[in-house]
Scaffold this motif. Structure first.
Motif, PDB file in Angstrom:
ATOM      1  N   ASN A  27      10.531  91.092 -30.506  1.00  0.00           N
ATOM      2  CA  ASN A  27      12.049  91.746 -31.476  1.00  0.00           C
ATOM      3  C   ASN A  27      12.499  92.941 -31.058  1.00  0.00           C
ATOM      4  O   ASN A  27      12.852  93.599 -30.973  1.00  0.00           O
ATOM      5  CB  ASN A  27      10.252  92.332 -32.104  1.00  0.00           C
ATOM      6  CG  ASN A  27      11.201  93.241 -33.704  1.00  0.00           C
ATOM      7  OD1 ASN A  27      11.459  91.799 -33.753  1.00  0.00           O
ATOM      8  ND2 ASN A  27      10.163  93.121 -34.782  1.00  0.00           N
ATOM      9  N   HIS A  28      11.855  93.432 -29.187  1.00  0.00           N
ATOM     10  CA  HIS A  28      12.534  94.599 -28.511  1.00  0.00           C
ATOM     11  C   HIS A  28      14.429  93.628 -28.707  1.00  0.00           C
ATOM     12  O   HIS A  28      15.596  94.766 -28.753  1.00  0.00           O
ATOM     13  CB  HIS A  28      12.372  94.964 -27.755  1.00  0.00           C
ATOM     14  CG  HIS A  28      13.328  93.934 -26.214  1.00  0.00           C
ATOM     15  ND1 HIS A  28      11.933  92.934 -25.926  1.00  0.00           N
ATOM     16  CD2 HIS A  28      14.199  94.122 -25.582  1.00  0.00           C
ATOM     17  CE1 HIS A  28      13.254  92.348 -24.969  1.00  0.00           C
ATOM     18  NE2 HIS A  28      14.411  92.871 -24.523  1.00  0.00           N
ATOM     19  N   VAL A  29      14.611  92.664 -28.531  1.00  0.00           N
ATOM     20  CA  VAL A  29      15.898  91.833 -28.464  1.00  0.00           C
ATOM     21  C   VAL A  29      16.936  92.412 -29.650  1.00  0.00           C
ATOM     22  O   VAL A  29      17.507  93.045 -29.237  1.00  0.00           O
ATOM     23  CB  VAL A  29      15.858  90.359 -28.274  1.00  0.00           C
ATOM     24  CG1 VAL A  29      17.361  90.005 -28.750  1.00  0.00           C
ATOM     25  CG2 VAL A  29      15.247  89.587 -27.113  1.00  0.00           C
TER      26      VAL A  29
ATOM     27  N   GLU B 299       5.459  93.957 -20.841  1.00  0.00           N
ATOM     28  CA  GLU B 299       5.158  94.096 -21.917  1.00  0.00           C
ATOM     29  C   GLU B 299       6.292  94.507 -23.014  1.00  0.00           C
ATOM     30  O   GLU B 299       6.199  93.800 -24.115  1.00  0.00           O
ATOM     31  CB  GLU B 299       4.857  95.774 -22.183  1.00  0.00           C
ATOM     32  CG  GLU B 299       3.672  95.763 -22.021  1.00  0.00           C
ATOM     33  CD  GLU B 299       2.682  96.964 -21.622  1.00  0.00           C
ATOM     34  OE1 GLU B 299       3.625  98.367 -22.427  1.00  0.00           O
ATOM     35  OE2 GLU B 299       1.560  97.164 -20.191  1.00  0.00           O
ATOM     36  N   ASN B 300       7.685  94.910 -22.689  1.00  0.00           N
ATOM     37  CA  ASN B 300       8.568  95.093 -23.592  1.00  0.00           C
ATOM     38  C   ASN B 300       9.723  93.316 -23.256  1.00  0.00           C
ATOM     39  O   ASN B 300       9.557  92.719 -24.256  1.00  0.00           O
ATOM     40  CB  ASN B 300      10.301  95.585 -22.551  1.00  0.00           C
ATOM     41  CG  ASN B 300      10.861  95.116 -23.307  1.00  0.00           C
ATOM     42  OD1 ASN B 300      11.663  96.155 -24.007  1.00  0.00           O
ATOM     43  ND2 ASN B 300      11.847  95.015 -22.605  1.00  0.00           N
ATOM     44  N   LEU B 301       8.850  92.356 -21.894  1.00  0.00           N
ATOM     45  CA  LEU B 301       9.227  91.154 -22.372  1.00  0.00           C
ATOM     46  C   LEU B 301       9.108  90.326 -23.562  1.00  0.00           C
ATOM     47  O   LEU B 301       9.316  89.247 -23.930  1.00  0.00           O
ATOM     48  CB  LEU B 301       9.219  90.274 -21.144  1.00  0.00           C
ATOM     49  CG  LEU B 301       9.771  90.114 -20.073  1.00  0.00           C
ATOM     50  CD1 LEU B 301      10.109  89.720 -18.608  1.00  0.00           C
ATOM     51  CD2 LEU B 301      11.369  89.894 -20.263  1.00  0.00           C
TER      52      LEU B 301
ATOM     53  N   LEU C   5      17.036  95.982 -29.200  1.00  0.00           N
ATOM     54  CA  LEU C   5      17.805  96.981 -27.617  1.00  0.00           C
ATOM     55  C   LEU C   5      19.011  96.503 -27.895  1.00  0.00           C
ATOM     56  O   LEU C   5      19.751  97.193 -27.245  1.00  0.00           O
ATOM     57  CB  LEU C   5      16.475  96.903 -27.002  1.00  0.00           C
ATOM     58  CG  LEU C   5      17.241  98.012 -25.892  1.00  0.00           C
ATOM     59  CD1 LEU C   5      16.504  99.499 -25.696  1.00  0.00           C
ATOM     60  CD2 LEU C   5      15.758  97.596 -24.347  1.00  0.00           C
ATOM     61  N   HIS C   6      19.003  95.228 -27.524  1.00  0.00           N
ATOM     62  CA  HIS C   6      20.291  94.553 -27.778  1.00  0.00           C
ATOM     63  C   HIS C   6      21.082  93.879 -28.945  1.00  0.00           C
ATOM     64  O   HIS C   6      21.600  93.030 -28.622  1.00  0.00           O
ATOM     65  CB  HIS C   6      20.118  93.313 -26.218  1.00  0.00           C
ATOM     66  CG  HIS C   6      18.979  93.354 -25.223  1.00  0.00           C
ATOM     67  ND1 HIS C   6      19.196  94.491 -24.332  1.00  0.00           N
ATOM     68  CD2 HIS C   6      17.744  92.462 -25.257  1.00  0.00           C
ATOM     69  CE1 HIS C   6      17.899  94.471 -23.572  1.00  0.00           C
ATOM     70  NE2 HIS C   6      17.095  93.730 -24.100  1.00  0.00           N
ATOM     71  N   GLY C   7      21.076  94.623 -29.445  1.00  0.00           N
ATOM     72  CA  GLY C   7      21.314  94.083 -30.675  1.00  0.00           C
ATOM     73  C   GLY C   7      23.439  93.607 -30.756  1.00  0.00           C
ATOM     74  O   GLY C   7      23.795  92.730 -31.478  1.00  0.00           O
TER      75      GLY C   7
ATOM     76  N   GLU D   8      19.490  97.885 -20.345  1.00  0.00           N
ATOM     77  CA  GLU D   8      19.366  98.753 -21.226  1.00  0.00           C
ATOM     78  C   GLU D   8      17.971  98.866 -21.537  1.00  0.00           C
ATOM     79  O   GLU D   8      17.714  99.415 -21.556  1.00  0.00           O
ATOM     80  CB  GLU D   8      19.861  97.972 -22.464  1.00  0.00           C
ATOM     81  CG  GLU D   8      21.140  97.601 -23.049  1.00  0.00           C
ATOM     82  CD  GLU D   8      21.962  97.297 -23.995  1.00  0.00           C
ATOM     83  OE1 GLU D   8      23.134  96.978 -24.294  1.00  0.00           O
ATOM     84  OE2 GLU D   8      21.616  95.567 -24.322  1.00  0.00           O
ATOM     85  N   ASP D   9      17.812  97.741 -20.608  1.00  0.00           N
ATOM     86  CA  ASP D   9      15.946  97.719 -21.057  1.00  0.00           C
ATOM     87  C   ASP D   9      15.008  98.539 -20.682  1.00  0.00           C
ATOM     88  O   ASP D   9      14.120  99.025 -20.405  1.00  0.00           O
ATOM     89  CB  ASP D   9      15.051  96.296 -20.622  1.00  0.00           C
ATOM     90  CG  ASP D   9      15.055  94.910 -21.264  1.00  0.00           C
ATOM     91  OD1 ASP D   9      15.426  95.108 -22.214  1.00  0.00           O
ATOM     92  OD2 ASP D   9      15.989  94.232 -20.794  1.00  0.00           O
ATOM     93  N   ILE D  10      16.312  99.240 -18.960  1.00  0.00           N
ATOM     94  CA  ILE D  10      15.508 100.194 -17.920  1.00  0.00           C
ATOM     95  C   ILE D  10      15.536 101.344 -18.330  1.00  0.00           C
ATOM     96  O   ILE D  10      14.498 101.918 -18.286  1.00  0.00           O
ATOM     97  CB  ILE D  10      16.127  99.397 -16.349  1.00  0.00           C
ATOM     98  CG1 ILE D  10      15.668  98.001 -16.092  1.00  0.00           C
ATOM     99  CG2 ILE D  10      16.045 101.012 -15.960  1.00  0.00           C
ATOM    100  CD1 ILE D  10      16.432  97.558 -14.515  1.00  0.00           C
TER     101      ILE D  10
HETATM  102 FE   LIG Z   1      15.403  93.115 -22.961  1.00  0.00          FE
END
Ligand SMILES: [Fe+2]
Length: 327
Positions: A136-138, A130-132, A141-143, A282-284
């Protein structure tokens, strides 16, 4: 949009067992790479849908067994897929011809060296997909690094979003398999890599794809492949559900085939793996935090129209969980 995902889908042991039976023992699962068992007599044991499955190389022919029972196995380029159903669906019922040939094409470009690790993560397997699919999460979360490296606007598939809000009219097996094919896609993404760091070994391999672009494949239900350096090396992520709140996240790093010999590919792949440790880490961490606070009375989440792919999958998933319909 309102999500169809009820909290118990991520928490309940009964749902977990239903998923194992109705998804993981029905569909084709990524089960490893040919290059891990290159010679006659080589074997590996993979946990698939809760079963230890032995994959072996018999004079160049790949076989899969659970105990003494042979299981259906299919090679797609370098990738091996296994289906544990007593009457497996044809692999093209799950992978469209274009997706199948895209997987075949990219994996055929890979060299023989593989670096592998596993993360025993404390979240439900569905969260990581779902995150993948939430592009927009990129940027949130990984800004710090990854978001600045990729150049993209998130496409909003309005028509698909509208369609996904409607109930699934037909839940027969052929209709559910037609839905399943739509969950599997890959190749070039809209994301460009305008400032790719040109490390020396990039000039010594044959990159796949031919563009400075982010490549990405999602093979439901257990495989994600990506190349964040325009096809010079690839990461494979395999998600294995262990319990409602436990997922093994395996990472494989593979380099594109060498165009000239060099002896530091292990170090180059290790540098890639360190990159994954930071970004996937970061995702985990975020997904474990979600799982940690999730409870049965938690409110149903809302989604943006750009998450139409998630919505489409949830519609099929909830039909599988709530009715007797089968793939
Ligand atoms: Fe990610």
């Amino acid at each position: 949009m309102q999500s169809r995902m009820r909290p118990e889908y991520y928490l309940s042991q009964e749902i977990f067992e239903r998923e194992q039976a109705k998804i993981f023992r029905k569909t084709w699962l990524f089960a490893g790479l040919k290059t891990l068992i290159p010679d006659h007599g080589n074997t590996m044991v993979r946990m698939l849908a809760g079963f230890p499955v032995t994959i072996s190389n018999h004079h160049g022919e790949f076989q899969a067994h659970h105990g003494k029972t042979p299981q259906a196995i299919q090679a797609v380029g370098q990738l091996l897929f296994v289906n544990l159903a007593p009457d497996p669906m044809p692999i093209h019922d799950q992978f469209s011809p274009s997706f199948f040939s895209s997987l075949e094409s990219c994996s055929t470009a890979w060299g023989p060296e593989v670096l592998h690790t596993v993360w025993h993560a404390k979240f439900n397997w569905k969260l990581i997909f779902e995150n993948l699919r939430d592009m927009n999460h990129v940027r949130f979360l990984h800004g710090g690094h990854f978001a600045n490296y990729l150049e993209m606007t998130i496409p909003v598939p309005e028509k698909l979003a509208e369609e996904a809000t409607q109930p699934l009219a037909d839940t027969s097996a052929p209709s559910l398999r037609a839905e399943l094919r739509r969950f599997n896609w890959g190749g070039a993404t809209p994301a460009l890599i305008p400032h790719r760091r040109k490390v020396p070994w990039h000039a010594m391999v044959q990159p796949w794809g031919g563009e400075d672009r982010y490549y990405d494949w999602q093979a439901y239900p257990n495989l994600h492949i990506a190349s964040g350096n325009a096809g010079h090396s690839f990461t494979l992520e395999c998600y294995t559900p262990v319990a409602p709140g436990r997922t093994d996240v395996e990472l494989f790093w593979i380099m594109a085939r060498k165009s000239q010999d060099f002896d530091f590919s292990a170090q180059a792949l290790l540098a890639n793996m360190h990159g994954s440790k930071k970004i996937v880490g970061e995702d985990i961490a975020m997904l474990e935090a979600i799982q940690h606070v999730l409870h049965r009375q938690a409110p149903m989440p809302h989604q943006g129209a750009y998450e139409a792919q998630n919505s489409l999958i949830e519609r099929c998933y909830s039909a599988l969980m709530e009715t007797e319909s089968e793939f």
